[in-house]
Design an enzyme around this catalytic site. Sequence first.
Site, PDB file in Angstrom:
ATOM      1  N   GLN A 111      -8.606   5.063   1.177  1.00 30.63           N
ATOM      2  CA  GLN A 111      -7.839   4.293   0.194  1.00 30.63           C
ATOM      3  C   GLN A 111      -6.893   5.141  -0.660  1.00 30.63           C
ATOM      4  O   GLN A 111      -6.115   4.576  -1.444  1.00 30.63           O
ATOM      5  CB  GLN A 111      -8.802   3.520  -0.708  1.00 30.63           C
TER       6      GLN A 111
ATOM      7  N   ASP B 142       1.840   7.101   0.207  1.00 30.64           N
ATOM      8  CA  ASP B 142       0.792   6.219  -0.313  1.00 30.64           C
ATOM      9  C   ASP B 142       0.966   5.990  -1.810  1.00 30.64           C
ATOM     10  O   ASP B 142       0.836   6.905  -2.614  1.00 30.64           O
ATOM     11  CB  ASP B 142      -0.579   6.842  -0.039  1.00 30.64           C
TER      12      ASP B 142
ATOM     13  N   ASN C 104       0.815  -1.212   0.000  1.00 29.89           N
ATOM     14  CA  ASN C 104       0.000   0.000   0.000  1.00 29.89           C
ATOM     15  C   ASN C 104       0.847   1.259   0.000  1.00 29.89           C
ATOM     16  O   ASN C 104       0.455   2.279  -0.562  1.00 29.89           O
ATOM     17  CB  ASN C 104      -0.901   0.012   1.236  1.00 29.89           C
TER      18      ASN C 104
ATOM     19  N   ASP D 206      -0.774  -6.693   3.587  1.00 30.07           N
ATOM     20  CA  ASP D 206      -0.833  -5.714   4.666  1.00 30.07           C
ATOM     21  C   ASP D 206      -1.643  -4.496   4.237  1.00 30.07           C
ATOM     22  O   ASP D 206      -1.550  -4.042   3.094  1.00 30.07           O
ATOM     23  CB  ASP D 206       0.593  -5.286   5.024  1.00 30.07           C
TER      24      ASP D 206
ATOM     25  N   GLU E  64      -5.501  -8.098   5.034  1.00 32.18           N
ATOM     26  CA  GLU E  64      -5.777  -7.390   6.273  1.00 32.18           C
ATOM     27  C   GLU E  64      -6.802  -6.290   6.005  1.00 32.18           C
ATOM     28  O   GLU E  64      -6.472  -5.230   5.495  1.00 32.18           O
ATOM     29  CB  GLU E  64      -4.498  -6.772   6.849  1.00 32.18           C
TER      30      GLU E  64
ATOM     31  N   HIS F 115      -6.662  -0.218   2.783  1.00 31.61           N
ATOM     32  CA  HIS F 115      -6.269   1.106   2.291  1.00 31.61           C
ATOM     33  C   HIS F 115      -5.919   1.093   0.809  1.00 31.61           C
ATOM     34  O   HIS F 115      -5.353   2.066   0.288  1.00 31.61           O
ATOM     35  CB  HIS F 115      -5.114   1.631   3.134  1.00 31.61           C
TER      36      HIS F 115
END
Length: 373
Positions: free
Chosen positions: A174, A183, A125, A213, A239, A217
């Site tokens: 996200q 990000d 992510n 992981d 996750e 997001h």
Amino acid sequence: MRSYKVIVTTVLSALASAVVVVPAVLSTPAQAAPPTPGPIVKLWNWNWNSVARECTDVLGPAGYGAVQVSPPSDSMSKGGSVWWDIYQPARYTLNSKFGDENAFRNMVRACHDAGVKVHADAVVNHMTGQGSRSYGGYDFGKYNYPGLYSSWDFHSPTCEINSGDYANDGWRVQNCELVGLSDLNTGSDYVRDQIAGYLNKLTDLGVDGFRIDAAKHINPGDLAAIKSKLRGSPYIHQEVIQGDNEAVTPSQYTGIGDVHEFVYGRKMKEQFTGQIKWLSTFGQSWGLSVPSDKAVVFVDNHDTERNGSTLNYKYGDAYKLANVFMLAWPYGTPRVYSGFTWNNSEGGPRRPTAASSPTPTAATGGGPASTAR
């Protein structure tokens, strides 16, 4: 095919005869292969040489289906004083806190020889939020990773996720930065290719599955696009933390793979610190977030054992009995957890390097809060 009863029987006998300081994996000799796909054991912050020995000496004989290992990519380095630096990748080479690529390859081979599959924790992510030097000696900046990513490979303009976004704005959850971590723009074909290339490299080394992981997001469409670029059929578990009345939910990710069932661990704490008699009706009707066939269930993980939302090894026999129940009760794919003792919730293991003991006995250091939400 054998059931989980061999593992469960061992735990029950251990309760009568042993005091466990660190939540070690549950083991006993076995004579046949376990059912597919699990159970899984998460050896968190274990170096590759130690994982290899555990597969050979414990997990294979006990009948575990798979071992989940910590992120194998090179990461920002805090020198072992904290646990969370391994969740801030600096590049996708295998020069991690836990060993180099050769040690990783040997670990995978040893686990396979013992009949145990290997799942890698994949942090895709984001990249880093601080630091400038990795465990592998690589220099980087928050939005500059020479030879890999530049500023245009991240979501821009930058924004940071606020607590109110979880209920009100799934787009921000996200597309904005999680606790200040850079990000990645996973909608970019270039970024998707880099991530898929990294995961395919791990698959080529024999990795059988991935724990994604912070999947919550990442837009599910982006994850699906990345998955379409993967070779083979690796087992995917994600996750996605269930929160009350939140905009992003675990059910949005079941089309990609299995999902971690966080409600399960919360319910285990409620029952094993209260009245376990109600467990005879335990199941999805209790408010679990995904059906049994899509759930990876656990009593605790490295985040929840520290934030107090679940049981942890400090609960003693109640913790061990909850694990027995999980392994015996037919819901989801069970995952047992083995980490290290701690007093400071942000501290890393005392001996975190590639030559360290598999179950360090002390925790020191400090740092920012966990990235999980």
